[in-house]
Design an enzyme around this catalytic site. Structure first.
Site, short mmCIF file in Angstrom:
data_model
loop_
_atom_site.label_atom_id
_atom_site.label_comp_id
_atom_site.label_asym_id
_atom_site.label_seq_id
_atom_site.Cartn_x
_atom_site.Cartn_y
_atom_site.Cartn_z
CD GLU A 82 16.70 16.26 47.97
OE1 GLU A 82 15.99 17.26 48.13
OE2 GLU A 82 17.16 15.62 48.93
CD GLU A 135 21.15 17.95 50.42
OE1 GLU A 135 21.09 18.42 49.26
OE2 GLU A 135 20.20 18.02 51.21
C1 LIG Z 1 13.59 15.37 53.18
O1 LIG Z 1 14.72 16.18 53.06
C2 LIG Z 1 15.21 16.34 51.72
O2 LIG Z 1 15.89 15.18 51.34
C3 LIG Z 1 16.11 17.52 51.67
C4 LIG Z 1 16.62 18.26 52.71
N1 LIG Z 1 17.36 19.24 52.12
C5 LIG Z 1 17.29 19.12 50.78
N2 LIG Z 1 16.54 18.04 50.51
C6 LIG Z 1 17.86 20.07 49.78
O3 LIG Z 1 18.64 19.37 48.81
C7 LIG Z 1 18.66 21.16 50.44
O4 LIG Z 1 18.72 22.25 49.54
C8 LIG Z 1 18.03 21.55 51.79
O5 LIG Z 1 18.68 22.66 52.37
C9 LIG Z 1 18.13 20.34 52.74
C10 LIG Z 1 17.63 20.62 54.15
O6 LIG Z 1 16.24 20.79 54.13
#
Ligand SMILES: CO[C@H](O)c1c[n+]2c([nH]1)[C@H](O)[C@@H](O)[C@H](O)[C@H]2CO
Length: 445
Positions: free
Chosen positions: A165, A351
């Site tokens: 991300e 995820e």
């Molecule tokens: C809009 O949400 C994002 O795509 C996102 C959500 N999340 C993430 N990215 C991260 O990659 C993780 O480290 C977080 O723990 C997880 C939960 O918040």
């Protein structure tokens, strides 16, 4: 009841800073998240990843949980500061030794390691010496780190994700400032996006050169369903810009070889500085795309906005503890869009999950029906997308364990396994038992 394809792979994941702990152990260098968490007021309850889930010491117990779940793949990230404590130069053998133990135990358990090379924990030394991702040099330092790691693991890890991300760490870390390094500078934030993408592109051939015929390379991008609060031209334009900023700004250079023209035009002289040849580096072909999906945002125009338009709360629908709307159709929309508009060769859903206020019953069980419902509804949408031809090769629920949820600290629980932090006891939640049955039957009821 829906049946998933024969070869479909089920997984789950954790990421280094969120679960490992052992922040000062075995030669690990300081990361920008250690520094950020040490700044009072940045994290709820001033918490940090210093101990987290103590996964550094309890990895064998956690792999036993993976075996119990029956997952075929496990997403984790390698902490750059464990491998090169100052970001460049000397390699920390004890850091490599930890991931040797982890990877060998995964392989022993018959679980495919999916390794992310960067999940936001930049060595602090690079932030101090170079200014971090604001400096193009950091992309080249990342390439050196990738060379060390993939030379060491290239024959055992075959599925690599360069970055997790870049949009989130670029903008939350450098524009909004709620993530490390806590900068609040629009121009700098956009410039870091280019350096993240350059780092990604530099890493791709290095991973391939240090791998073998089974090596596959990708990147994980985040996707949110974005809808305008009304169909006025202003709200529609604001939503289109946010889709450009959070999605197309990364998809287009990777899969189409250029930044989206509408966003470039909007940015004007805030557009990142690039160098000749960068576009070709960034667009190096990938074997798959990692995609994260959680929720929907409803966007509205704001005449004072330039780089970030506000979202509005949608009343009367379910929200998670993160105050994220539960919007399962968005995962279908995202997957079919990637297939339709970018012809991505293969996708892994890396995820998808939800935070709810989980509590332990007197009999040491954890009932989380809302998480089961969330996962079921999203998986039904995933199945529909696959049935329409989307080349989705696997799904991974976020997360294996409750863990350090960045600026939210430990109050947000995303795990299908509950972690009692004072004792570090793990308790499989009802959703974990449910997921185990999904994997065993390859079906969702
Ligand atoms: C809009 O949400 C994002 O795509 C996102 C959500 N999340 C993430 N990215 C991260 O990659 C993780 O480290 C977080 O723990 C997880 C939960 O918040």
């Amino acid at each position: 009841m829906v049946q998933f394809p024969e070869q479909f792979r089920w997984g789950t994941g954790t990421y280094s800073y969120q679960v490992e702990g052992a922040a000062h152990e075995d030669g690990r260098g300081e990361s920008i998240w250690d520094r950020f968490c040490a700044t009072p007021g940045t994290i709820v309850n001033n918490e940090s990843g210093l101990v987290a889930c103590d996964h550094y010491h309890r990895y064998a117990e956690d792999i036993a949980l993976l075996k119990q779940l029956g997952v075929q793949m496990y997403h984790f990230s390698i902490a750059w500061p464990r491998i090169m404590p100052t970001g460049r130069g000397p390699v920390n053998q004890l850091g490599l030794d930890f991931y040797d133990r982890l990877v060998d135990a995964l392989l022993e358990a018959g679980i495919e390691p999916f390794a992310t090379l960067y999940h936001w924990d930049l060595p602090q030394a690079l932030q101090d010496e170079l200014g971090g991702w604001a400096n193009r040099e950091t992309a080249y330092a990342f390439a050196e780190y990738v060379d060390v790691v993939t030379k060491h693991f290239g024959s055992r890890i075959h599925n690599w994700l360069t970055l997790n991300e870049p949009a989130v760490t670029a903008f939350e870390g450098h524009e909004i400032g709620i993530h490390a390094p806590g900068a609040r500078d629009v121009r700098l934030a956009w410039q870091t996006t280019h350096h993240f993408l350059l780092a990604h592109g530099l890493a791709v051939p290095i991973i391939r050169a240090n791998g073998d015929e089974k090596t596959r390379v990708g990147i994980t991008l985040n996707f949110t369903q974005l809808d305008p609060v009304s169909d006025t031209p202003e709200d529609v334009a604001a939503t289109r810009f946010m889709d450009g900023k959070m999605h197309r700004w990364f998809l287009d250079p990777i899969f189409r070889g250029a930044y989206p023209a509408d966003v470039v035009k909007h940015l004007g002289d805030y557009v990142p500085k690039t160098e000749t040849g960068d576009a070709e580096i960034i667009a190096r072909p990938l074997d798959f795309l990692g995609a994260n999906y959680y929720t929907r945002s409803v966007i509205k125009h704001d005449p004072t906005a330039f780089s970030e338009y506000p979202s509005v709360d949608v009343e009367g629908v379910e929200h998670t503890e993160m105050d994220w709307e539960v919007y399962p159709r968005g995962i279908y929309n995202m997957l079919t869009r990637l297939h339709r508009e970018y012809a991505v060769p293969r996708i892994y859903l890396v995820e998808n999950g939800a935070a709810f206020a989980d509590a332990v019953n007197p009999d040491d069980t954890v009932d989380d029906p809302r998480r089961i419902a969330y996962l079921r509804e999203h998986l039904l949408q995933v199945h529909t997308a696959i049935a329409e031809g989307v080349p989705l090769a696997g799904y991974s629920v976020w997360a294996l364990l409750d863990n350090f949820e960045w600026s939210e600290g430990y109050r947000m629980r995303f795990g299908i396994v509950y972690v009692d932090y004072p004792t570090q006891k793990r308790i499989m939640k009802a959703s974990g038992h449910w997921y185990q049955k999904v994997i065993a039957s390859n079906t969702v009821h």
